[in-house]
Design a protein around this motif. Sequence first.
Motif, PDB file in Angstrom:
ATOM      1  N   LEU A 170       0.696  -1.321   0.199  1.00 13.19           N
ATOM      2  CA  LEU A 170       0.043   0.078   0.062  1.00 13.19           C
ATOM      3  C   LEU A 170       0.919   1.321   0.093  1.00 13.19           C
ATOM      4  CD1 LEU A 170      -2.767  -1.062   2.337  1.00 13.19           C
ATOM      5  CD2 LEU A 170      -3.035  -0.717   0.256  1.00 13.19           C
ATOM      6  N   ALA A 171       1.932   1.214   0.154  1.00 18.12           N
ATOM      7  CA  ALA A 171       3.138   2.257  -0.050  1.00 18.12           C
ATOM      8  C   ALA A 171       3.505   2.508  -1.260  1.00 18.12           C
ATOM      9  CB  ALA A 171       4.203   1.966   1.036  1.00 18.12           C
ATOM     10  N   GLN A 172       3.078   1.673  -2.278  1.00 16.79           N
ATOM     11  CA  GLN A 172       3.683   1.983  -3.635  1.00 16.79           C
ATOM     12  C   GLN A 172       2.288   2.011  -4.665  1.00 16.79           C
ATOM     13  OE1 GLN A 172       6.465  -1.408  -4.245  1.00 16.79           O
ATOM     14  NE2 GLN A 172       8.140  -0.121  -3.152  1.00 16.79           N
ATOM     15  N   LEU A 190      -5.777   7.415  -6.542  1.00 19.38           N
ATOM     16  CA  LEU A 190      -6.000   6.308  -5.548  1.00 19.38           C
ATOM     17  C   LEU A 190      -5.182   6.361  -4.400  1.00 19.38           C
ATOM     18  CD1 LEU A 190      -7.888   4.054  -5.986  1.00 19.38           C
ATOM     19  CD2 LEU A 190      -6.146   2.434  -6.637  1.00 19.38           C
ATOM     20  N   THR A 191      -5.701   6.546  -3.266  1.00 15.11           N
ATOM     21  CA  THR A 191      -4.793   6.487  -2.231  1.00 15.11           C
ATOM     22  C   THR A 191      -4.813   5.204  -1.204  1.00 15.11           C
ATOM     23  OG1 THR A 191      -6.552   7.279  -0.671  1.00 15.11           O
ATOM     24  CG2 THR A 191      -5.236   8.838  -1.894  1.00 15.11           C
ATOM     25  N   GLU A 192      -3.911   5.274  -0.072  1.00 16.97           N
ATOM     26  CA  GLU A 192      -4.108   4.092   0.695  1.00 16.97           C
ATOM     27  C   GLU A 192      -5.531   3.832   1.137  1.00 16.97           C
ATOM     28  OE1 GLU A 192      -1.254   3.681   3.791  1.00 16.97           O
ATOM     29  OE2 GLU A 192       0.194   4.539   2.636  1.00 16.97           O
ATOM     30  N   GLY A 193      -6.302   4.817   1.556  1.00 15.06           N
ATOM     31  CA  GLY A 193      -7.688   4.627   2.032  1.00 15.06           C
ATOM     32  C   GLY A 193      -8.588   4.193   1.069  1.00 15.06           C
ATOM     33  N   SER A 229      -7.940   2.372  -1.973  1.00 19.37           N
ATOM     34  CA  SER A 229      -7.376   1.341  -2.874  1.00 19.37           C
ATOM     35  C   SER A 229      -8.370   0.090  -2.657  1.00 19.37           C
ATOM     36  CB  SER A 229      -6.085   1.049  -2.212  1.00 19.37           C
ATOM     37  OG  SER A 229      -5.619  -0.393  -2.935  1.00 19.37           O
ATOM     38  N   GLY A 230      -8.387  -0.730  -3.828  1.00 20.75           N
ATOM     39  CA  GLY A 230      -9.391  -1.952  -3.945  1.00 20.75           C
ATOM     40  C   GLY A 230      -8.892  -3.033  -2.870  1.00 20.75           C
ATOM     41  N   LEU A 231      -7.168  -2.756  -2.622  1.00 20.58           N
ATOM     42  CA  LEU A 231      -6.914  -3.877  -1.892  1.00 20.58           C
ATOM     43  C   LEU A 231      -7.324  -3.490  -0.177  1.00 20.58           C
ATOM     44  CD1 LEU A 231      -5.167  -6.259  -1.190  1.00 20.58           C
ATOM     45  CD2 LEU A 231      -3.142  -4.616  -1.029  1.00 20.58           C
ATOM     46  N   THR A 232      -7.153  -2.268   0.219  1.00 21.83           N
ATOM     47  CA  THR A 232      -7.635  -1.939   1.487  1.00 21.83           C
ATOM     48  C   THR A 232      -9.141  -2.133   1.504  1.00 21.83           C
ATOM     49  OG1 THR A 232      -6.330  -0.092   1.408  1.00 21.83           O
ATOM     50  CG2 THR A 232      -7.998   0.006   3.025  1.00 21.83           C
ATOM     51  N   TYR A 233      -9.936  -2.105   0.457  1.00 22.78           N
ATOM     52  CA  TYR A 233     -11.183  -2.463   0.160  1.00 22.78           C
ATOM     53  C   TYR A 233     -11.496  -3.877   0.686  1.00 22.78           C
ATOM     54  CZ  TYR A 233     -16.083  -2.436  -1.658  1.00 22.78           C
ATOM     55  OH  TYR A 233     -17.560  -2.755  -1.720  1.00 22.78           O
ATOM     56  N   ALA A 234     -10.883  -4.610   0.004  1.00 20.87           N
ATOM     57  CA  ALA A 234     -11.016  -6.033   0.129  1.00 20.87           C
ATOM     58  C   ALA A 234     -10.700  -6.552   1.501  1.00 20.87           C
ATOM     59  CB  ALA A 234     -10.193  -6.944  -0.891  1.00 20.87           C
ATOM     60  N   VAL A 235      -9.544  -5.877   2.026  1.00 29.32           N
ATOM     61  CA  VAL A 235      -9.188  -6.389   3.321  1.00 29.32           C
ATOM     62  C   VAL A 235     -10.159  -6.148   4.383  1.00 29.32           C
ATOM     63  CG1 VAL A 235      -7.445  -6.229   5.332  1.00 29.32           C
ATOM     64  CG2 VAL A 235      -6.641  -6.467   2.838  1.00 29.32           C
ATOM     65  N   ASP A 236     -10.605  -4.964   4.204  1.00 28.55           N
ATOM     66  CA  ASP A 236     -11.895  -4.365   5.418  1.00 28.55           C
ATOM     67  C   ASP A 236     -12.943  -5.272   5.199  1.00 28.55           C
ATOM     68  OD1 ASP A 236     -12.571  -2.097   7.386  1.00 28.55           O
ATOM     69  OD2 ASP A 236     -13.880  -2.018   6.081  1.00 28.55           O
ATOM     70  N   ARG A 237     -13.396  -5.634   4.026  1.00 23.40           N
ATOM     71  CA  ARG A 237     -14.974  -6.081   3.815  1.00 23.40           C
ATOM     72  C   ARG A 237     -14.864  -7.876   4.146  1.00 23.40           C
ATOM     73  NH1 ARG A 237     -15.763  -1.479   3.685  1.00 23.40           N
ATOM     74  NH2 ARG A 237     -17.359  -0.442   2.444  1.00 23.40           N
ATOM     75  N   PHE A 238     -13.458  -8.288   3.762  1.00 21.11           N
ATOM     76  CA  PHE A 238     -13.499  -9.940   4.231  1.00 21.11           C
ATOM     77  C   PHE A 238     -13.005 -10.245   5.474  1.00 21.11           C
ATOM     78  CE2 PHE A 238     -13.550 -10.097  -0.651  1.00 21.11           C
ATOM     79  CZ  PHE A 238     -14.356 -11.145  -0.739  1.00 21.11           C
ATOM     80  N   LYS A 239     -12.896  -9.262   6.426  1.00 20.82           N
ATOM     81  CA  LYS A 239     -12.181  -9.687   7.688  1.00 20.82           C
ATOM     82  C   LYS A 239     -13.499 -10.234   8.531  1.00 20.82           C
ATOM     83  CE  LYS A 239     -12.887  -4.958   9.586  1.00 20.82           C
ATOM     84  NZ  LYS A 239     -12.444  -3.803  10.276  1.00 20.82           N
ATOM     85  N   GLY A 240     -12.957 -11.425   9.153  1.00 20.28           N
ATOM     86  CA  GLY A 240     -13.992 -12.310   9.817  1.00 20.28           C
ATOM     87  C   GLY A 240     -14.834 -13.328   9.115  1.00 20.28           C
ATOM     88  N   TRP A 241     -14.576 -13.175   7.862  1.00 22.61           N
ATOM     89  CA  TRP A 241     -15.258 -14.271   7.239  1.00 22.61           C
ATOM     90  C   TRP A 241     -14.618 -15.555   7.233  1.00 22.61           C
ATOM     91  CZ3 TRP A 241     -14.726 -16.191   1.670  1.00 22.61           C
ATOM     92  CH2 TRP A 241     -15.895 -17.103   1.128  1.00 22.61           C
ATOM     93  N   PRO A 242     -15.268 -16.658   7.607  1.00 26.18           N
ATOM     94  CA  PRO A 242     -14.617 -17.973   7.832  1.00 26.18           C
ATOM     95  C   PRO A 242     -13.909 -18.643   6.905  1.00 26.18           C
ATOM     96  CG  PRO A 242     -16.920 -18.159   8.578  1.00 26.18           C
ATOM     97  CD  PRO A 242     -16.797 -16.906   7.777  1.00 26.18           C
ATOM     98  N   HIS A 243     -14.026 -18.161   5.521  1.00 33.16           N
ATOM     99  CA  HIS A 243     -13.040 -18.711   4.408  1.00 33.16           C
ATOM    100  C   HIS A 243     -12.234 -17.703   3.764  1.00 33.16           C
ATOM    101  CE1 HIS A 243     -15.370 -22.395   4.454  1.00 33.16           C
ATOM    102  NE2 HIS A 243     -16.719 -21.501   4.668  1.00 33.16           N
ATOM    103  N   SER A 244     -11.900 -16.709   4.560  1.00 32.79           N
ATOM    104  CA  SER A 244     -10.899 -15.684   4.135  1.00 32.79           C
ATOM    105  C   SER A 244      -9.819 -15.461   5.358  1.00 32.79           C
ATOM    106  CB  SER A 244     -11.472 -14.477   3.701  1.00 32.79           C
ATOM    107  OG  SER A 244     -12.031 -13.886   4.740  1.00 32.79           O
TER     108      SER A 244
END
Length: 585
Positions: free
Chosen positions: A536-538, A544-547, A549-564
């Motif tokens: 996220l630093a590159q 597009l910023t760290e906040g 970014s699609g990677l940040t979006y995926a990490v935040d939305r998938f946290k706590g799902w049993p298969h991620s």
Amino acid sequence: MPLPPAPNRRAALLAPEAYKASARARPVENLLPDAETTAVPASRGGRKSARNDAATLEAGAAPALIQVETRSRTPEPARTPATAPAARSPASARGPRSPGSKTTASAPAATGASRSKKAQPQGPAKLFVLDTNVLLHDPTSLFRFEEHDIFLPMIVLEELDGHKKGMTEVARNGRQTSRTLDALAGVQGADIAHGLKLDSTGQRAAGGHLFFQTAPLDYSLPTSLPQGKADNQILGVVEALRKLHAPREVVLVSKDINMRVKARALGLNAEDYQNDKTLEDGDLLYSGVLALPPDFWAKSGKNVESWQSGANTYYRIGGPIVPQLMINQFVYFEAPGEPSMFARVSEIREKTAVLQTLKDYGSAKHAVWGVTTRNREQNYAMNLLMDPEVDFVTLTGTAGTGKTLLALAAGLTQVLDDRRYTEIIMTRATVSVGEDIGFLPGTEEEKMGPWMGALDDNLEFLAKGDGGNAGEWGRAATNELIRSRIKIKSMNFMRGRTFLNKYVIIDEAQNLTPKQMKTLITRAGPGTKIICMGNLAQIDTPYLTEGSSGLTYAVDRFKGWPHSGHITLARGERSRLADFASEVL
């Protein structure tokens, strides 16, 4: 309790004395949840009548004091013209919010009103003037301002018309915005002169109105600002609306930093569009790891259950730390003089959680395609990559932390040795660090070749480790076998595809937008595992910023799902030079 009798006359408002009746009168309105109900006093006998009514309800009979009338909603009174939207002074609930910010659901409506009726905000609603770049950035931004009103200057519609042609993301967003505006204006009974209701097309989160500039506005800007420039015309509209609707707050919303600076220099309120940001601060991103407190065993050891299943040991724990845990989060305990523990959360119930010990991929006997993990976070990542029950893995970390190498080693082992997946598919966002070198010749894979230097570097290391004792011919055969099972695909042709039993690696995912990330992840079919990794630093994608970014979006939305699962790799293992450069440059 039986339904009350049908009303035979129009209901009236409750008398003040009726509010002192027993609270058990409340369930009458719940009998018809989809209709507006109004309690009607048959007489004004004061407290005595109210007590009699409460007694009647307790006996289970239809109340004589309260009648229920079901009536259709009447349209709201006509609003002021679009060039002069009036401020509203609602009664209760929440105050005004910043542009596009997210809020929780409002409080329930007062007694005597339908549950489906919206609670009104507190204080006058703001009037937000949207810049063109906000609509081109997020075509759904019209519905992100909750109870506040939106104003679109005529020059914004002109600029939207100029951006509608082409196949770029900006052109698509421009066309989507135009279709949204057409749908709002085409609703039966819509009146542009009095404002279009933003919730008329089913967007219930938007409670305000949309106003267009339907008449010239009188404003004066400094002579140093060219009057023909679109940005200055928008600033002039904001200035005119501020004078026209004082003391109502008029705010310009723009993604253009220079536009916001000019607005503030003129004494106008200006804010950035915030709804596209998953997190305000990148340091708040979920790391996937939690350290247990040093006194964890002293406080919880007496109530811990443990059992053995296969090669893993399980611990059932309780206490105040359980609400902080998430499924597939890694926890560790390290204290001087005590044995360390590294585990993953495999189950969470109301007040207990189950911790599962990890497989140690740092030892040579558990090496994955000749690769052993060198630190704690790498071992966590390898446990996720090798687990067939985890379908989606995200890896973040600075340069040289081993993201690509770990993902490739786990993929080759599961494709060639375990036959769990049929092949590895690798893709990445084709965003240049510097100036674009132009078109590339050849097939799709040949065009993607220059972008896959990281793949070639890691495959060279993996093939060398696997075929090192077989001589030159053995290394060549290993290279040929590996490359036959790895397909390099371009993101431009992913729409509509479905991957079956594939191991998909999305490299440099920090350069993807949330929409592109959703497009790629939804390609997964049965038996497919997707790994997203990036630093996220590159980020090289403009705007597009760290906040956001699609990677940040995926990490935040998938946290706590049993298969991620997610891991932030902390320590660089490429070389001492790369590790030091990541810290000081």
